[in-house]
Design a protein around this motif. Structure first.
Motif, mmCIF file in Angstrom:
data_model
loop_
_atom_site.group_PDB
_atom_site.id
_atom_site.type_symbol
_atom_site.label_atom_id
_atom_site.label_comp_id
_atom_site.label_asym_id
_atom_site.label_seq_id
_atom_site.Cartn_x
_atom_site.Cartn_y
_atom_site.Cartn_z
ATOM 1 N N UNK A 113 0.867 -1.173 0.000
ATOM 2 C CA UNK A 113 0.000 0.000 0.000
ATOM 3 C C UNK A 113 0.902 1.220 0.000
ATOM 4 N N UNK A 114 0.600 2.157 -0.857
ATOM 5 C CA UNK A 114 1.400 3.382 -0.944
ATOM 6 C C UNK A 114 0.471 4.535 -1.338
ATOM 7 N N UNK A 115 0.964 5.742 -1.200
ATOM 8 C CA UNK A 115 0.214 6.906 -1.679
ATOM 9 C C UNK A 115 0.420 7.035 -3.189
ATOM 10 N N UNK A 116 -0.613 7.571 -3.887
ATOM 11 C CA UNK A 116 -0.459 7.671 -5.351
ATOM 12 C C UNK A 116 0.615 8.681 -5.747
ATOM 13 N N UNK A 117 0.843 9.706 -4.909
ATOM 14 C CA UNK A 117 1.901 10.669 -5.247
ATOM 15 C C UNK A 117 3.279 10.003 -5.149
ATOM 16 N N UNK A 279 -4.266 12.910 -0.694
ATOM 17 C CA UNK A 279 -3.772 12.121 -1.831
ATOM 18 C C UNK A 279 -4.601 10.832 -1.823
ATOM 19 N N UNK A 280 -4.269 9.864 -2.632
ATOM 20 C CA UNK A 280 -5.046 8.615 -2.672
ATOM 21 C C UNK A 280 -4.198 7.442 -2.192
ATOM 22 N N UNK A 281 -4.822 6.543 -1.458
ATOM 23 C CA UNK A 281 -4.141 5.296 -1.097
ATOM 24 C C UNK A 281 -4.292 4.335 -2.262
ATOM 25 N N UNK A 282 -3.243 3.609 -2.577
ATOM 26 C CA UNK A 282 -3.343 2.643 -3.672
ATOM 27 C C UNK A 282 -2.511 1.395 -3.383
ATOM 28 N N UNK A 283 -2.789 0.354 -4.140
ATOM 29 C CA UNK A 283 -2.004 -0.876 -4.018
ATOM 30 C C UNK A 283 -1.082 -0.967 -5.226
ATOM 31 N N UNK A 284 0.175 -1.303 -4.973
ATOM 32 C CA UNK A 284 1.097 -1.570 -6.086
ATOM 33 C C UNK A 284 1.560 -3.027 -6.007
ATOM 34 N N UNK A 285 1.948 -3.560 -7.176
ATOM 35 C CA UNK A 285 2.377 -4.960 -7.241
ATOM 36 C C UNK A 285 3.741 -5.049 -7.894
ATOM 37 N N UNK A 286 4.540 -5.992 -7.428
ATOM 38 C CA UNK A 286 5.836 -6.219 -8.043
ATOM 39 C C UNK A 286 5.643 -6.808 -9.443
ATOM 40 N N UNK A 287 6.476 -6.363 -10.386
ATOM 41 C CA UNK A 287 6.391 -6.926 -11.740
ATOM 42 C C UNK A 287 6.903 -8.367 -11.781
ATOM 43 N N UNK A 288 7.444 -8.834 -10.650
ATOM 44 C CA UNK A 288 7.867 -10.242 -10.573
ATOM 45 C C UNK A 288 6.658 -11.172 -10.428
ATOM 46 N N UNK A 289 5.498 -10.634 -10.128
ATOM 47 C CA UNK A 289 4.304 -11.493 -10.050
ATOM 48 C C UNK A 289 3.828 -11.736 -11.480
#
Ligand code: GLU
Length: 342
Positions: A113-117, A279-289
Motif C-alpha cells: 500500500x502506498x500513496x499515489x503521489x 492524496x489517494x491510497x493505492x495498491x502496487x504490485x511487483x512486476x515479478x508477479x
C-alpha cells in the motif's frame, strides 16, 4: 548358524515382498490423490496446472499498526492466503509509502500500500527518489488519505506558521507522511529547520502528543486514523487548517493533491472542521508477479470486498468503478486484463 541364515533369508524376502506391496500401495495412493484433486476440485486442478512460475509467498507491506494501511493490508493478505491454493500471504507493518515502494522494487515484497503521489515519484525517479523504480505497477486506488496536522485543542497552534520553534512529528522515516509534511511546510513559507522535526510513526506521535512531548503531528492517512482516534478518546484534539494560497500552490506544484475538508464528526472530542489536502491510497504490485497470478489476486480481492470493508471503514471505498481514479502509474498486465474483462 545355518538355521539362522535360512531364517534371515526368509525374513529378508518377506520384507522385500511387503515393501514392494507397500510401495505399490503408496504409488497408487499418490496417483489417486492427484487424480482425485483433478476430478473433484476443478479449481484446484486449474490452479495447479496454471501455477507454474507463481510466487508462493506474498508479503504485503502496509504501514504502522495505528494507521489504515495495516488493517487493510492484513485483510488483503488473508483474502489471498485463503482463496489461492498453494500461495501464502502475510501483511506486515512497515515505514509506509516511500520505503514500501523501494522494498517492492528491490524484490523484498510483492504487494504494498502506498500513496499515489509517492508511487508516481518512484516510477519517475523524481522528488525523494534518486533512481527510477521500474519494477512495480498499479493495482487499484482505494480512498483519500488526508494530510492531518493534529494538535491538542489548547496548544495555541492555529496555523501552519504557528509551528515555528515547536516540536513536530513528521511521520516515520521513509513514510509518505514525511514527504507531505515537508511539502506542506514549504508551501506555507517555512522549512524543516524552523522547528524541531521528529521522525515518529503514528502511534508514537499520538502518545507523545498526549504526554506533552511533541506539540503537533503530521498524519497522512484515511480518516478516522486509529492513532488520532485513540488520542481523541482521552483528549480534545484539533486539526489545523491549511491556508488557501498554500493549498492552491501545493495542488499546482504536485498534481496528486486534492482539496479536502475534514468533517466535525471525524473524531470524538473534535468540534471543528478543517480544510486540508489529500492524496489517494493505492495498491502496487511487483512486476515479478506473473500476469496470470496477478489476475487471480485482483479477482479474489474484488470477490471478497466485504472482508476489506470489515477491516476498516475506508475499505468500503474499494470498488471496480473507482479502482482507476487517481491511478498515477501503469497497471500491472494481470490487473489490466481483469479490468478489461469486467
Ligand atoms: N500514507 C501514510 C504514509 O505513507 C501511511 C498511512 C497508513 O498507515 O494508513 O506515510
Amino acid at each position: 548358524m545355518k538355521k539362522f541364515s535360512w531364517f534371515l533369508v526368509l525374513v529378508l524376502s518377506m520384507s522385500i515382498f511387503l515393501a514392494a506391496c507397500g510401495g505399490d500401495e503408496g504409488d497408487s495412493g499418490g496417483e489417486a490423490e492427484s487424480e482425485d484433486s483433478g476430478s473433484t476440485s476443478e479449481e484446484g486442478s486449474e490452479d495447479t496446472a496454471s501455477q507454474e512460475g507463481w510466487v508462493e509467498n506474498i508479503t504485503v507491506l502496509t504501514g504502522g499498526e495505528a494507521g489504515v494501511y495495516f488493517p487493510l493490508g492484513v485483510a488483503m493478505a488473508d483474502i489471498i492466503d485463503s482463496n489461492l491454493e498453494n500461495v501464502s500471504a502475510t501483511g506486515v507493518s512497515s515505514g509506509a509509502s516511500v520505503s514500501n515502494a523501494e522494498q517492492l522494487n528491490n524484490g523484498e515484497a510483492q504487494l504494498a500500500l502506498v500513496q499515489n503521489d509517492i508511487a508516481f515519484y518512484g516510477a519517475e525517479g523524481s522528488n525523494m527518489f534518486e533512481e527510477t523504480l521500474d519494477n512495480y505497477s498499479g493495482v487499484f486506488t482505494i480512498y483519500p488519505e488526508t494530510i492531518q496536522l493534529v494538535t491538542l485543542a489548547d496548544s495555541g497552534i492555529e496555523s501552519v506558521s504557528d509551528l515555528e520553534g515547536k516540536r513536530v512529528a513528521i511521520g516515520d522515516v521513509g513514510s509518505g507522511t514525511e514527504a507531505n509534511a515537508t511539502q506542506v511546510i514549504e508551501a506555507h513559507g517555512l522549512t524543516l529547520e524552523d522547528f524541531d522535526a521528529q521522525h515518529l510513526d503514528f502511534a508514537d506521535a499520538s502518545t507523545n502528543l498526549q504526554d506533552g512531548n511533541v506539540d503537533a503531528a503530521f498524519v497522512t492517512a484515511g480518516t478516522p486514523t486509529g492513532a488520532i482516534q485513540e488520542l481523541s478518546a482521552s483528549a480534545d484534539v484539533k486539526i489545523v487548517s491549511f491556508e488557501e494560497d498554500a493549498m492552491n500552490s501545493l495542488m499546482e506544484e504536485y498534481t496528486y493533491y486534492t482539496q479536502q475538508d475534514i468533517p466535525a464528526d471525524a473524531y470524538e472530542n473534535f468540534d471543528s472542521t478543517a480544510s486540508t489536502v489529500a492524496v489517494q491510497a493505492m495498491l502496487i504490485a511487483s512486476n515479478d508477479i506473473p500476469e496470470d497470478q496477478m489476475y487471480e489476486i485482483t479477482k479474489v480481492i474484488f470477490e471478497n470486498l466485504d472482508d476489506m470493508a470489515n477491516a476498516h471503514v475506508r475499505g468500503e471505498e474499494l470498488t471496480l468503478d473507482t479502482a482507476e481514479d487517481g491511478m498515477s502509474i501503469d497497471l500491472h498486465p494481470g490487473v489490466q486484463r481483469y479490468y478489461e474483462e469486467q
